[in-house]
Scaffold this motif. Sequence first.
Motif, PDB file in Angstrom:
ATOM      1  N   MET A 227       0.876  -1.293  -0.002  1.00 41.61           N
ATOM      2  CA  MET A 227       0.091   0.051  -0.076  1.00 41.61           C
ATOM      3  C   MET A 227       0.941   1.406   0.043  1.00 41.61           C
ATOM      4  N   ASP A 228       0.712   2.097  -0.998  1.00 43.59           N
ATOM      5  CA  ASP A 228       1.389   3.291  -1.081  1.00 43.59           C
ATOM      6  C   ASP A 228       0.912   4.353  -0.193  1.00 43.59           C
ATOM      7  N   THR A 229       1.913   4.888   0.847  1.00 45.78           N
ATOM      8  CA  THR A 229       1.430   5.812   1.901  1.00 45.78           C
ATOM      9  C   THR A 229       2.336   7.221   1.503  1.00 45.78           C
ATOM     10  N   SER A 230       2.410   7.466   0.406  1.00 50.62           N
ATOM     11  CA  SER A 230       3.288   8.646   0.255  1.00 50.62           C
ATOM     12  C   SER A 230       2.243   9.923   0.496  1.00 50.62           C
ATOM     13  N   VAL A 231       3.078  11.168   0.603  1.00 52.15           N
ATOM     14  CA  VAL A 231       2.225  12.301   1.003  1.00 52.15           C
ATOM     15  C   VAL A 231       1.176  12.525  -0.042  1.00 52.15           C
ATOM     16  N   ARG A 232       1.259  12.426  -1.185  1.00 56.79           N
ATOM     17  CA  ARG A 232       0.307  12.813  -2.173  1.00 56.79           C
ATOM     18  C   ARG A 232      -0.730  11.710  -2.248  1.00 56.79           C
ATOM     19  N   VAL A 233      -0.619  10.376  -2.026  1.00 55.39           N
ATOM     20  CA  VAL A 233      -1.984   9.496  -1.651  1.00 55.39           C
ATOM     21  C   VAL A 233      -2.375   9.723  -0.427  1.00 55.39           C
ATOM     22  N   LEU A 234      -1.729  10.105   0.563  1.00 53.31           N
ATOM     23  CA  LEU A 234      -2.605  10.230   1.931  1.00 53.31           C
ATOM     24  C   LEU A 234      -3.393  11.667   1.738  1.00 53.31           C
ATOM     25  N   THR A 235      -2.960  12.800   0.934  1.00 50.88           N
ATOM     26  CA  THR A 235      -3.605  13.660   0.783  1.00 50.88           C
ATOM     27  C   THR A 235      -4.868  13.755   0.097  1.00 50.88           C
ATOM     28  N   LEU A 236      -4.819  12.830  -0.922  1.00 48.84           N
ATOM     29  CA  LEU A 236      -5.807  12.346  -1.757  1.00 48.84           C
ATOM     30  C   LEU A 236      -6.886  11.823  -1.111  1.00 48.84           C
ATOM     31  N   ARG A 237      -6.297  10.952  -0.177  1.00 48.66           N
ATOM     32  CA  ARG A 237      -7.142   9.895   0.496  1.00 48.66           C
ATOM     33  C   ARG A 237      -8.124  10.710   1.695  1.00 48.66           C
ATOM     34  N   ARG A 238      -7.344  11.652   2.141  1.00 45.95           N
ATOM     35  CA  ARG A 238      -7.938  12.708   3.168  1.00 45.95           C
ATOM     36  C   ARG A 238      -9.036  13.475   2.475  1.00 45.95           C
ATOM     37  N   ALA A 239      -8.707  14.076   1.427  1.00 46.47           N
ATOM     38  CA  ALA A 239      -9.483  15.018   0.663  1.00 46.47           C
ATOM     39  C   ALA A 239     -10.695  14.196   0.234  1.00 46.47           C
TER      40      ALA A 239
END
Length: 65
Positions: free
Chosen positions: A1-13
Amino acid sequence: MDTSVRVLTLRRAAEILGGPVQLRIYLNVSAICLAAWMTGVDNMPTQVFLKAVDLVMEEAPKKPL
């Protein structure tokens, strides 16, 4: 599972807006692109990332200085 800042930001959004469909509409992108970005398969354009960051930051708790 990718937990990069960009991916986490999209998930939070997506959480803030009520799901990936609403996020896709907010960002004005295709479902295919959003899915690729949210899974870390492809890198999203910086302008899209910054729009998601703006959304997340608007929802962040405000702390007094």
